[in-house]
Write an enzyme that holds these catalytic residues in place. Structure first.
Site, PDB file in Angstrom:
ATOM      1  CB  SER A 119      59.172 -21.057  21.806  1.00 55.19           C
ATOM      2  OG  SER A 119      59.880 -20.135  21.001  1.00 55.19           O
ATOM      3  CD  GLN A 141      59.763 -17.160  24.472  1.00 55.99           C
ATOM      4  OE1 GLN A 141      59.609 -18.014  23.422  1.00 55.99           O
ATOM      5  NE2 GLN A 141      60.620 -16.375  24.181  1.00 55.99           N
ATOM      6  CE1 TYR A 143      63.835 -15.643  22.589  1.00 55.77           C
ATOM      7  CE2 TYR A 143      62.530 -17.000  20.895  1.00 55.77           C
ATOM      8  CZ  TYR A 143      63.485 -16.833  22.170  1.00 55.77           C
ATOM      9  OH  TYR A 143      64.496 -17.579  22.257  1.00 55.77           O
ATOM     10  CB  THR A 169      63.055 -15.010  26.473  1.00 53.21           C
ATOM     11  OG1 THR A 169      62.310 -15.864  26.828  1.00 53.21           O
ATOM     12  CG2 THR A 169      64.321 -15.466  26.277  1.00 53.21           C
ATOM     13  CE  LYS A 251      63.556 -19.746  29.117  1.00 48.83           C
ATOM     14  NZ  LYS A 251      64.630 -19.541  28.089  1.00 48.83           N
ATOM     15  CG  HIS A 275      68.905 -19.159  25.785  1.00 47.58           C
ATOM     16  ND1 HIS A 275      67.675 -18.182  25.872  1.00 47.58           N
ATOM     17  CD2 HIS A 275      68.199 -20.005  24.896  1.00 47.58           C
ATOM     18  CE1 HIS A 275      66.891 -18.484  24.724  1.00 47.58           C
ATOM     19  NE2 HIS A 275      67.298 -19.337  24.046  1.00 47.58           N
ATOM     20  NE  ARG A 278      69.628 -23.096  22.266  1.00 43.86           N
ATOM     21  CZ  ARG A 278      69.546 -24.135  21.610  1.00 43.86           C
ATOM     22  NH1 ARG A 278      70.239 -25.425  21.701  1.00 43.86           N
ATOM     23  NH2 ARG A 278      69.323 -23.914  20.128  1.00 43.86           N
ATOM     24  N   GLY A 308      70.192 -27.021  32.498  1.00 44.58           N
ATOM     25  CA  GLY A 308      71.217 -28.364  32.930  1.00 44.58           C
ATOM     26  C   GLY A 308      70.266 -29.209  33.856  1.00 44.58           C
ATOM     27  CB  VAL A 309      66.901 -29.434  35.208  1.00 43.53           C
ATOM     28  CG1 VAL A 309      66.184 -30.683  35.862  1.00 43.53           C
ATOM     29  CG2 VAL A 309      66.904 -28.356  36.133  1.00 43.53           C
ATOM     30  NE  ARG A 310      70.619 -32.237  30.045  1.00 44.72           N
ATOM     31  CZ  ARG A 310      70.041 -30.989  29.871  1.00 44.72           C
ATOM     32  NH1 ARG A 310      68.848 -30.574  30.779  1.00 44.72           N
ATOM     33  NH2 ARG A 310      70.499 -30.044  28.920  1.00 44.72           N
TER      34      ARG A 310
HETATM   35  C1  FNR Z   1      65.891 -23.041  23.690  1.00 42.22           C
HETATM   36  N1  FNR Z   1      65.418 -22.001  24.589  1.00 42.22           N
HETATM   37  C2  FNR Z   1      64.465 -21.133  24.289  1.00 42.22           C
HETATM   38  N2  FNR Z   1      64.015 -20.192  25.238  1.00 42.22           N
HETATM   39  C3  FNR Z   1      63.254 -19.374  25.070  1.00 42.22           C
HETATM   40  O1  FNR Z   1      62.866 -18.357  25.877  1.00 42.22           O
HETATM   41  N3  FNR Z   1      62.589 -19.163  23.679  1.00 42.22           N
HETATM   42  C4  FNR Z   1      62.948 -20.366  22.792  1.00 42.22           C
HETATM   43  O2  FNR Z   1      62.410 -20.202  21.649  1.00 42.22           O
HETATM   44  C5  FNR Z   1      63.761 -21.272  23.130  1.00 42.22           C
HETATM   45  N4  FNR Z   1      64.384 -22.055  22.008  1.00 42.22           N
HETATM   46  C6  FNR Z   1      65.233 -22.887  22.487  1.00 42.22           C
HETATM   47  C7  FNR Z   1      65.526 -23.989  21.532  1.00 42.22           C
HETATM   48  C8  FNR Z   1      66.396 -24.781  21.768  1.00 42.22           C
HETATM   49  C9  FNR Z   1      66.576 -26.076  20.805  1.00 42.22           C
HETATM   50  C10 FNR Z   1      66.865 -25.137  23.084  1.00 42.22           C
HETATM   51  C11 FNR Z   1      67.543 -26.390  23.498  1.00 42.22           C
HETATM   52  C12 FNR Z   1      66.562 -24.268  24.230  1.00 42.22           C
HETATM   53  C13 FNR Z   1      66.148 -22.312  25.899  1.00 42.22           C
HETATM   54  C14 FNR Z   1      65.154 -23.109  26.931  1.00 42.22           C
HETATM   55  O3  FNR Z   1      63.926 -22.401  27.191  1.00 42.22           O
HETATM   56  C15 FNR Z   1      65.519 -23.328  28.141  1.00 42.22           C
HETATM   57  O4  FNR Z   1      66.271 -22.009  28.943  1.00 42.22           O
HETATM   58  C16 FNR Z   1      67.016 -24.171  28.220  1.00 42.22           C
HETATM   59  O5  FNR Z   1      66.764 -25.267  26.972  1.00 42.22           O
HETATM   60  C17 FNR Z   1      67.310 -24.970  29.543  1.00 42.22           C
HETATM   61  O6  FNR Z   1      68.243 -25.838  29.652  1.00 42.22           O
HETATM   62  P1  FNR Z   1      68.292 -27.346  29.371  1.00 42.22           P
HETATM   63  O7  FNR Z   1      67.237 -27.804  30.231  1.00 42.22           O
HETATM   64  O8  FNR Z   1      67.979 -27.419  27.736  1.00 42.22           O
HETATM   65  O9  FNR Z   1      69.717 -27.601  29.642  1.00 42.22           O
END
Ligand code: FNR
Length: 378
Positions: A119, A141, A143, A169, A251, A275, A278, A308-310
């Site tokens: 990230s 990745q 931003y 992203t 993404k 995401h 989130r 959501g992949v677990r």
């Molecule tokens: C993220 N995600 C995320 N995505 C991204 O592009 N840059 C980032 O810095 C972050 N930071 C981040 C922090 C935390 C705590 C979480 C949980 C998620 C999103 C991440 O890449 C991804 O899309 C999701 O986490 C996928 O979903 P699951 O596997 O957590 O359900």
């Protein structure tokens, strides 16, 4: 190995093996703020629930007597050879889960040959994570900052540090409305530790009136002013295309028309992702939109999937619906919180083992055999 070890010693494994149990154990080790940040989502968290519901609604129809003695989970993705169709999703500020943070995750991922997507908001500079990843694959990745010079500098540094693939992203030009973090006033804390890539960037430092050691808050304010640019449009992608000579993956794509625009803009792949629920409360489950995106561009672009992949069965379902590979986010963060590098390795190995033990008993020896016919129709 876990089965065998249990048979021989009668001992349970050091860490739990299921995603929910790993999360529960990690929660005990994390501060309430850190756990809330990782587990939480936008608004009433309907999208987090929708992500899981989309998996649970689908069923797998196993097939028998198909010689699954030798299985091959490997695949090739945008020039990266993967032992299995799994990547580590970009997750910022990993030091809140464990002091070993991103380097521990990079080592665990590299040891298994899986790409960690680092990230922009990592808690260590991208060079440190690159070094920790050794010979392993490196994806970065972005931003995308407002400032052109800082953007170019980050891209140059990522390239110089050996990152091959850029993941841009699209869904976080503004941070989602996340009550768990808002209520704890946690974001200001995160902002201070999630800007390591800026504090180590010559173009960023050149724009500061006073060095960050003397005025850390001014550095955070300067970063906050450029962290992202919500005015960006599809036309702006030409700039990135011109300044990154490796594959670019977008993404956060959820609509087939956006996937087509990605293709028309010369992008190489998309991640169907919300995401992890989130950003937008009330969005569709990410798996529910995967078939339409894969149907639109699956022959032209690498279609990846997350949110959501677990477990192994989830990976099987995503691949059956058109994904070439999946990213996992929270599960490995919980592994990190539980046991640092060892905990991440454990979570990833469980996921790969479970994928193998989802493919074989359902009659599949190779990923190429997976398609919509693997799933039930109701
Ligand atoms: C993220 N995600 C995320 N995505 C991204 O592009 N840059 C980032 O810095 C972050 N930071 C981040 C922090 C935390 C705590 C979480 C949980 C998620 C999103 C991440 O890449 C991804 O899309 C999701 O986490 C996928 O979903 P699951 O596997 O957590 O359900």
């Amino acid at each position: 190995e876990i089965y065998l070890n249990g048979l021989l010693t009668g001992e349970p494994p050091r860490f739990p093996t299921g995603a929910a149990a790993v999360e529960a154990a990690a929660r005990e080790r994390m501060t309430a703020e850190a756990y809330g940040y990782v587990a939480g989502g936008a608004g009433g968290e309907a999208t987090i629930r929708a992500n899981r519901a989309a998996f649970e609604r689908r069923t797998i129809v196993p097939r028998m007597l198909r010689d699954v003695g030798v299985r091959d989970l490997s695949c090739s993705l945008l020039g990266t050879e993967l032992p299995a169709p799994v990547l580590l999703a970009p997750v910022g500020v990993l030091s809140i889960a464990h002091p070993d943070a991103e380097p521990a995750v990079a080592r665990a991922a590299a040891g298994l040959g899986l790409p960690m997507v680092l990230s922009t908001a990592s808690s260590v500079p991208l060079e440190a994570a690159a070094e920790a990843s050794g010979d392993g694959p490196r994806w970065f990745q972005l931003y995308w900052p407002k400032d052109r010079e800082v953007t170019l500098s980050l891209l140059r540094r990522a390239r110089a540090a050996g990152y091959t693939t850029l993941v841009l992203t699209l869904d976080t030009w503004l941070l989602g409305w996340r009550p768990r973090d808002l209520d704890r006033a946690y974001l200001p804390f995160l902002q201070r530790i999630g800007i390591a890539n800026y504090l180590s960037d010559p173009a960023f430092l050149a724009g500061l009136a006073t060095p960050p050691e003397e005025d850390p808050l001014a550095a955070v304010a300067h970063w906050a002013g450029m962290f992202a640019d919500p005015t960006k449009t599809w036309e702006d992608l030409a700039f990135l295309r011109a300044h990154w000579d490796g594959p670019i993956v977008l993404k956060g794509v959820q609509h087939p028309d956006d996937a087509r625009r990605a293709r028309d803009a010369g992008m190489d792949g998309v991640v169907v992702s919300n995401h992890g629920g989130r950003q937008v409360d009330g969005a569709a489950g990410s798996l529910d939109v995967l078939p339409s995106v894969a149907g639109a561009v699956g022959d032209d672009l690498a279609v990846l999937f997350d949110s959501g992949v677990r477990g192994g069965a989830d990976i099987l379902k995503a691949l059956a619906l058109g994904a070439r590979a999946v990213l996992v986010g929270r599960p490995y963060v919980y592994g990190l919180a539980l046991g640092g590098e060892e905990g991440v390795r454990h979570v990833l190995r469980c996921l790969l083992a479970e994928l193998d033990l989802s493919l074989a008993p359902t009659g599949h020896a190779r990923l190429s055999e997976l398609g919509p016919g693997v799933l039930g129709t109701d």
